[in-house]
Write a protein that holds these residues in place. Structure first.
Motif, mmCIF file in Angstrom:
data_model
loop_
_atom_site.group_PDB
_atom_site.id
_atom_site.type_symbol
_atom_site.label_atom_id
_atom_site.label_comp_id
_atom_site.label_asym_id
_atom_site.label_seq_id
_atom_site.Cartn_x
_atom_site.Cartn_y
_atom_site.Cartn_z
ATOM 1 N N PHE A 6 18.119 -4.576 24.552
ATOM 2 C CA PHE A 6 18.267 -3.192 24.977
ATOM 3 C C PHE A 6 17.866 -2.272 23.837
ATOM 4 O O PHE A 6 18.053 -2.600 22.660
ATOM 5 N N GLY A 7 17.306 -1.138 24.144
ATOM 6 C CA GLY A 7 16.952 -0.186 23.087
ATOM 7 C C GLY A 7 15.908 0.796 23.569
ATOM 8 O O GLY A 7 15.396 0.678 24.689
ATOM 9 N N GLU A 8 15.593 1.758 22.726
ATOM 10 C CA GLU A 8 14.622 2.775 23.120
ATOM 11 C C GLU A 8 13.234 2.163 23.304
ATOM 12 O O GLU A 8 12.968 1.050 22.843
ATOM 13 N N ILE A 9 12.347 2.912 23.934
ATOM 14 C CA ILE A 9 10.991 2.411 24.172
ATOM 15 C C ILE A 9 10.307 2.088 22.841
ATOM 16 O O ILE A 9 10.570 2.733 21.829
ATOM 17 N N SER A 10 9.513 1.031 22.895
ATOM 18 C CA SER A 10 8.688 0.610 21.741
ATOM 19 C C SER A 10 9.484 0.132 20.537
ATOM 20 O O SER A 10 8.968 0.138 19.423
ATOM 21 N N THR A 11 10.733 -0.258 20.752
ATOM 22 C CA THR A 11 11.479 -0.785 19.612
ATOM 23 C C THR A 11 11.206 -2.281 19.438
ATOM 24 O O THR A 11 11.674 -2.892 18.475
ATOM 25 N N GLY A 12 10.461 -2.864 20.403
ATOM 26 C CA GLY A 12 10.047 -4.254 20.248
ATOM 27 C C GLY A 12 10.826 -5.258 21.087
ATOM 28 O O GLY A 12 10.881 -6.440 20.751
ATOM 29 N N LYS A 13 11.365 -4.822 22.206
ATOM 30 C CA LYS A 13 12.162 -5.721 23.052
ATOM 31 C C LYS A 13 11.294 -6.844 23.616
ATOM 32 O O LYS A 13 11.645 -8.022 23.533
ATOM 33 N N SER A 14 10.140 -6.444 24.195
ATOM 34 C CA SER A 14 9.275 -7.459 24.809
ATOM 35 C C SER A 14 8.715 -8.396 23.741
ATOM 36 O O SER A 14 8.562 -9.607 23.976
ATOM 37 N N SER A 15 8.420 -7.847 22.569
ATOM 38 C CA SER A 15 7.926 -8.702 21.474
ATOM 39 C C SER A 15 8.989 -9.716 21.087
ATOM 40 O O SER A 15 8.678 -10.885 20.803
ATOM 41 N N LEU A 16 10.233 -9.278 21.092
ATOM 42 C CA LEU A 16 11.318 -10.196 20.721
ATOM 43 C C LEU A 16 11.476 -11.297 21.775
ATOM 44 O O LEU A 16 11.756 -12.445 21.445
ATOM 45 N N PRO B 198 6.657 -13.786 13.786
ATOM 46 C CA PRO B 198 8.023 -13.261 13.865
ATOM 47 C C PRO B 198 8.942 -13.835 12.791
ATOM 48 O O PRO B 198 8.756 -14.979 12.367
ATOM 49 N N GLU B 199 9.905 -13.041 12.388
ATOM 50 C CA GLU B 199 10.959 -13.524 11.478
ATOM 51 C C GLU B 199 12.290 -13.112 12.055
ATOM 52 O O GLU B 199 12.729 -11.982 11.892
ATOM 53 N N ILE B 200 12.892 -14.059 12.779
ATOM 54 C CA ILE B 200 14.095 -13.693 13.519
ATOM 55 C C ILE B 200 15.273 -14.615 13.233
ATOM 56 O O ILE B 200 16.239 -14.649 14.009
ATOM 57 N N ALA B 201 15.202 -15.340 12.115
ATOM 58 C CA ALA B 201 16.271 -16.316 11.829
ATOM 59 C C ALA B 201 17.676 -15.691 11.840
ATOM 60 O O ALA B 201 18.595 -16.268 12.443
ATOM 61 N N PRO B 202 17.897 -14.516 11.220
ATOM 62 C CA PRO B 202 19.266 -13.966 11.230
ATOM 63 C C PRO B 202 19.766 -13.670 12.639
ATOM 64 O O PRO B 202 20.955 -13.814 12.929
ATOM 65 N N LEU B 203 18.829 -13.283 13.527
ATOM 66 C CA LEU B 203 19.243 -12.994 14.901
ATOM 67 C C LEU B 203 19.629 -14.284 15.619
ATOM 68 O O LEU B 203 20.618 -14.326 16.371
ATOM 69 N N LEU B 204 18.864 -15.356 15.384
ATOM 70 C CA LEU B 204 19.191 -16.637 16.022
ATOM 71 C C LEU B 204 20.577 -17.105 15.587
ATOM 72 O O LEU B 204 21.374 -17.565 16.406
ATOM 73 N N ASP B 205 20.860 -16.944 14.284
ATOM 74 C CA ASP B 205 22.193 -17.328 13.793
ATOM 75 C C ASP B 205 23.274 -16.503 14.503
ATOM 76 O O ASP B 205 24.294 -17.033 14.947
ATOM 77 N N ALA B 206 23.011 -15.199 14.603
ATOM 78 C CA ALA B 206 24.004 -14.307 15.221
ATOM 79 C C ALA B 206 24.229 -14.697 16.673
ATOM 80 O O ALA B 206 25.370 -14.731 17.150
ATOM 81 N N LEU B 207 23.136 -15.015 17.384
ATOM 82 C CA LEU B 207 23.269 -15.372 18.800
ATOM 83 C C LEU B 207 24.007 -16.698 18.970
ATOM 84 O O LEU B 207 24.792 -16.873 19.900
ATOM 85 N N GLU B 208 23.735 -17.637 18.044
ATOM 86 C CA GLU B 208 24.446 -18.925 18.133
ATOM 87 C C GLU B 208 25.943 -18.713 17.974
ATOM 88 O O GLU B 208 26.757 -19.280 18.706
#
Ligand SMILES: Nc1nc2c(ncn2[C@@H]2O[C@H](COP(=O)(O)OP(=O)(O)OP(=O)(O)O)[C@@H](O)[C@H]2O)c(=O)[nH]1
Ligand SMILES: [Mg+2]
Length: 499
Positions: free
Chosen positions: A128-138, A291-301
């Motif tokens: 969720f977030g404002e337009i063009s913040t990169g949701k689809s990219s994520l 992409p560099e999303i390791a901290p997010l993966l940890d948070a989601l786990e």
């Protein structure tokens, strides 16, 4: 007759003079004491004076702090907790609305989806977030086989799309890509996104820079539903180390209470650049950023460690609270529709009654059972219990207004209805009936508004509104009432109907 007033005034003046003298004395005495205290303090040896001054300052400081604590305005929590509501309560409210012919399809569909997701046992995460913040990219980064549209232009994603992704530990997630918020004229898409965020077990809130006021409010709204949140600063590659650290620190200070975890990531996205070929030609190239999303993966786990079952009660509470809110809105709209129908029905009856009245002007509004029935029916529509006594009190109060303004109403009706050719030929009786209709219409609408806004039969408020409506009957209202009168005339078979 005004003779005995003089001594009273004298006594008052004398009391005032004594009061002023006492106050002056008090001020002088206090100043005196302070001066004496200062002199004594000055005469003291320094070893006694210094600790005394420190202690005095401390006591004053503490007193000031205490006063501030007591007197400061209470802080408004932006996390206004959403009122919990049970499933049974929601079902009952929807049943009641359905019986009132309200459009409950969307609410029912929401409950069906609620049940479907619970039965599926899947964990739903909304980005969720404002337009063009990169949701689809994520989404692309989290679910590589998915190919949602990504574009530099804001407002690329128009629908809610679900993609199956997986965490490094192998657990599956259903990821919801939603339209961005904050788009000009994007209310409909924004609503889609919000609804989906509430349906999810957890939300990743994406921002590409420091949060604006609107984003701050949005985050508060989500947290108010008790939604587990990860606040992700995306496009971290655009910042240097120091800027990133400063932003994260600021996020931490402001949002630690709302978000479970705050991370900085790079969802990737794509970049366009020009390269020079061997033969000197230049070519535009688009390439994916890693992409560099390791901290997010940890948070989601961590966030989803309990699985869907553990997150389900909070998800259900959020959806039910929202369905409840929308149900209340629907109930208000339904009451407003029913009120309008009821007022029209009674206005018609008042007009028919007035036209049939032997002596025009006989008080059908004030004494008539019609007005009582109107009040009762409107009160029932708005779920406000009323006593016989209250209805009588209200009608006699408003009755005064009507009596006083009947002449004005007739004049207004006479003027405004010039717009209807042929009306004059119908004679004073019809005009009078229309004026009566106008009074009924005003009373009905005033009453409906009071009941809707105050949930009580506030006679004073109704009277104020009736006065205002009668003082300036809008053309639209006059036309509406006149149309009702025409219909009534036609139905009663009147010959010279206006065209
Ligand atoms: N530099 C950089 N750009 C990114 C990153 N992630 C996304 N972008 C770019 O940001 C732009 C918007 O990306 P989208 O993924 O379409 O954003 P969105 O939030 O889905 O946008 P809407 O669907 O319009 O709400 C694209 O040009 C992406 O290439 C990132 O981590 N770093
Ligand atoms: Mg998108």
């Amino acid at each position: 007759m005004s003779r005995p007033r003089l001594p009273l005034r004298l006594i008052f003046l004398a009391a005032l003079a004594i009061g002023a003298a006492l106050l002056l004395g008090l001020v002088v005495a206090t100043l005196n004491s302070l001066f004496e205290f200062y002199q004594r303090l000055a005469a003291m040896p320094i070893w006694l004076r210094a600790p005394l001054l420190v202690a005095g300052a401390f006591v004053l400081g503490a007193l000031g702090w205490l006063l501030w604590r007591l007197a400061r305005p209470a802080k408004k929590s932006s996390l206004a907790a959403v009122i919990p509501v049970s499933r049974n309560e929601i079902d009952a409210r929807i049943d009641a609305l359905r019986e009132r012919h309200a459009e409950t399809v969307a609410l029912e569909a929401e409950l069906v989806e609620l049940d479907r997701r619970r039965a599926s046992g899947e964990v739903y995460i909304a980005l969720f977030g404002e337009i063009s913040t990169g949701k689809s990219s994520l989404i692309r980064a989290l679910a590589p086989q998915a190919a949602p549209e990504v574009d530099v232009r804001g407002g690329t994603t128009r629908h809610v799309e679900h993609h199956r992704g997986a965490l490094p530990d192998g657990r599956a997630l259903i990821l919801a890509d939603v339209p961005g918020t904050g788009e000009v004229d994007g209310a409909i898409h924004e609503q889609l996104a919000r609804d989906e965020a509430l349906r999810a077990h957890a939300v990743v809130y994406l921002a590409a820079s420091d949060l604006t006021r609107a984003q701050d409010t949005e985050l508060g709204w989500l947290a108010g539903f008790g939604k587990p949140l990860v606040l992700a600063l995306n496009k971290a590659d655009l910042y240097d180390e120091a800027e990133r650290a400063a932003l994260l620190q600021r996020f931490g200070q402001r949002y630690a209470k709302r978000a479970r975890t705050i991370v900085a990531i790079s969802a990737g996205g794509s970049e366009r650049y020009e390269r020079t070929l061997g033969d000197g030609r230049r070519e535009r190239v688009e390439r994916e950023r890693a992409p560099e999303i390791a901290p997010l993966l940890d948070a989601l786990e961590a966030l989803t460690a309990t699985g869907a079952a553990g997150l389900e009660p909070a998800r259900e509470a959020a959806v039910l609270a929202e369905v409840g809110r929308r149900g209340d809105e629907l109930a208000r709209a339904t009451a407003s529709r029913e009120s309008a129908e009821t007022v029209a029905k009674y206005t018609r009856r008042a007009i028919v009654g007035a036209m049939a009245a032997v002596a025009p002007g006989s008080d059908i509004l004030i004494q008539g059972a019609l007005a009582t029935a109107l009040v009762r029916e409107l009160a029932r529509i708005h779920g406000v219990p009323v006593r016989e006594l209250d209805v009588d009190a209200l009608l006699s109060r408003v009755g005064l207004t009507v009596r006083n303004t009947t002449a004005i109403v007739l004049a207004i009706a006479g003027n405004a209805l010039k717009a209807f050719p042929g009306l004059g030929t119908l004679g004073g009786g019809v005009l009078h009936a229309i004026a009566y209709g106008l009074v009924f219409d005003s009373l009905g609408h005033a009453l409906a508004d009071t009941l809707a806004e105050r949930s009580t039969l506030d006679a004073a408020d109704v009277e104020t509104r009736v006065r205002a409506l009668l003082a300036e009957p809008a053309r639209e209202r006059v036309e509406r009432v006149t149309r009702i009168a025409f219909d009534a005339l036609r139905d009663s078979g009147a010959q010279d109907r206006p065209r």
